[in-house]
Motif scaffolding. Structure first.
Motif, short mmCIF file in Angstrom:
data_model
loop_
_atom_site.label_atom_id
_atom_site.label_comp_id
_atom_site.label_asym_id
_atom_site.label_seq_id
_atom_site.Cartn_x
_atom_site.Cartn_y
_atom_site.Cartn_z
N SER A 63 0.83 -1.20 0.00
CA SER A 63 0.00 0.00 0.00
C SER A 63 0.87 1.26 0.00
O SER A 63 0.64 2.19 -0.78
CB SER A 63 -0.92 0.00 1.22
N ASP A 64 1.87 1.30 0.88
CA ASP A 64 2.76 2.46 0.96
C ASP A 64 3.54 2.65 -0.34
O ASP A 64 3.79 3.79 -0.77
CB ASP A 64 3.73 2.30 2.13
N LEU A 68 3.47 5.97 -2.67
CA LEU A 68 4.69 6.68 -3.09
C LEU A 68 4.72 6.85 -4.60
O LEU A 68 5.07 7.92 -5.11
CB LEU A 68 5.92 5.92 -2.62
N ILE A 69 4.36 5.81 -5.33
CA ILE A 69 4.39 5.87 -6.79
C ILE A 69 3.34 6.83 -7.33
O ILE A 69 3.64 7.71 -8.15
CB ILE A 69 4.18 4.46 -7.39
N ILE A 70 2.10 6.69 -6.86
CA ILE A 70 1.00 7.50 -7.38
C ILE A 70 1.18 8.97 -7.00
O ILE A 70 0.99 9.87 -7.84
CB ILE A 70 -0.35 6.98 -6.87
N LEU A 77 3.73 15.58 -12.50
CA LEU A 77 2.77 16.31 -13.34
C LEU A 77 2.71 17.78 -12.95
O LEU A 77 2.66 18.67 -13.80
CB LEU A 77 1.38 15.67 -13.23
N ASN A 78 2.70 18.04 -11.64
CA ASN A 78 2.63 19.43 -11.17
C ASN A 78 3.94 20.16 -11.36
O ASN A 78 3.95 21.36 -11.67
CB ASN A 78 2.21 19.45 -9.69
N ILE A 94 -8.52 7.78 -7.50
CA ILE A 94 -9.22 6.66 -6.83
C ILE A 94 -8.25 5.75 -6.08
O ILE A 94 -8.42 5.54 -4.87
CB ILE A 94 -10.07 5.87 -7.85
N PRO A 95 -7.22 5.18 -6.75
CA PRO A 95 -6.31 4.30 -5.98
C PRO A 95 -5.53 5.05 -4.90
O PRO A 95 -5.20 4.47 -3.86
CB PRO A 95 -5.36 3.73 -7.05
#
Length: 313
Positions: A63-64, A68-70, A77-78, A94-95
């Motif tokens: 999960s962590d 970290l990836i998302i 992107l920012n 969502i994820p």
């Protein structure tokens, strides 16, 4: 230090901005590597993936890692101001929210497992069987999906049709149309964390009572479990503070733009990345069995690499 340079997109960055960006990337890469190494160690022995606490630990690691990836995709992107379509942002969002809840809910489940092991040792094998653990993991992901379902349902009920075709820089703020949406989302999040906090506090108090009455090896094991529960509580506190960060950042934005950027950067490192790095430290380094298997995995990796180099020579 204030000198700017430009990229192909025409956006200018200061060296300070680049330095902060590089620091974030280093932290993400380092802790992703540690998490992947621990996940590999988890699957290296049947004992780990058939034991409840290690199964929960693996869930938090995965999960962590996803978080970290998302979240780092959003940072990229920012940073480069890359606009994407609205539906693509929803796919990212969502994820991210689901796994944001998977970690603290799993921490709560790990705390309850320690509570059962210490306060109800005769029923531990029955309640914490591999089959029951798999069912609990499914329930954890189901519960983690409820907040995002509620938030997006409220958003889609209020949003205009034109929003779905827009290109925009992906941000969590884009899902807040009215201010009450923000308060409603926060209320849902806080309800979850209130239940989890009460559970951890209850378990901590119960284990303290058992620790005071225990003796010898049992006392040592109980106090170790108590320290683990305390660390879970600290992790949960960091996750809880993370929910308040948008409100803090909004207040800073009204004062000064640079202050807002500095606070947002600090919040991201302290309350987003840091809680994701505590699980490897709590279990990966403190647990004797896992740490021993980890050393064997690392040693085997270095030995294989050395053998490969020597064979080439």
């Amino acid at each position: 230090m204030g000198e700017n340079f430009s990229v192909a997109s025409g956006q200018a960055f200061t060296w300070q901005t680049i330095y902060k960006f590089v620091i974030v990337q280093l932290f993400v890469v380092i802790f992703l590597c540690i998490n992947l190494l621990l996940i590999g160690t988890f699957f290296s022995k049947e004992f780990f993936y058939t034991t409840t606490r290690y199964m929960f630990f693996a869930v938090t690691l995965m999960s962590d890692s996803f978080i970290l990836i998302i979240s780092n995709i959003l940072v990229l992107l920012n940073f480069f101001s890359l606009p994407i379509q609205f539906y693509q942002c929803v796919i990212i969002y969502i994820p991210l929210v689901i796994f944001t809840f998977v970690t603290p809910i799993t921490l709560t489940a790990m705390t309850l497992e320690r509570y059962v092991a210490i306060c109800m040792p005769l029923r531990h094998a029955e309640l914490c069987s591999t089959r029951n653990t798999v069912h609990i993991i499914i329930i954890i992901h189901g519960l983690s999906s409820v907040p995002i379902t509620i938030v997006l349902s409220v958003f889609f009920a209020s949003a205009m049709g034109s929003v779905y075709t827009k290109y925009t820089t992906c941000s969590m703020d884009m899902f807040i149309i009215f201010q009450w949406h923000d308060y409603f989302k926060l209320a849902v999040y806080q309800f979850y964390f209130l239940i989890m906090s009460i559970t951890i506090i209850f378990s901590y108090i119960a284990i303290v009572k058992v620790a005071k009455a225990a003796s010898g090896e049992n006392k040592k094991s109980t106090w170790k479990g108590l320290r683990t529960v305390a660390l879970h509580g600290f992790q949960l506190l960091l996750c809880l503070i993370q929910l308040w960060c948008p409100f803090i950042e909004s207040a800073m934005l009204e004062i000064n733009l640079q202050l807002f950027k500095d606070v947002r950067y600090f919040n991201y490192l302290t309350f987003n990345i840091a809680p994701r790095c505590l699980s490897p430290l709590i279990y990966g380094l403190r647990d004797e069995k896992l740490f021993g298997a980890l050393k064997s995995t690392v040693h085997f990796g270095f030995s294989s690499a050395k053998l490969h180099i020597n064979s080439k020579g």
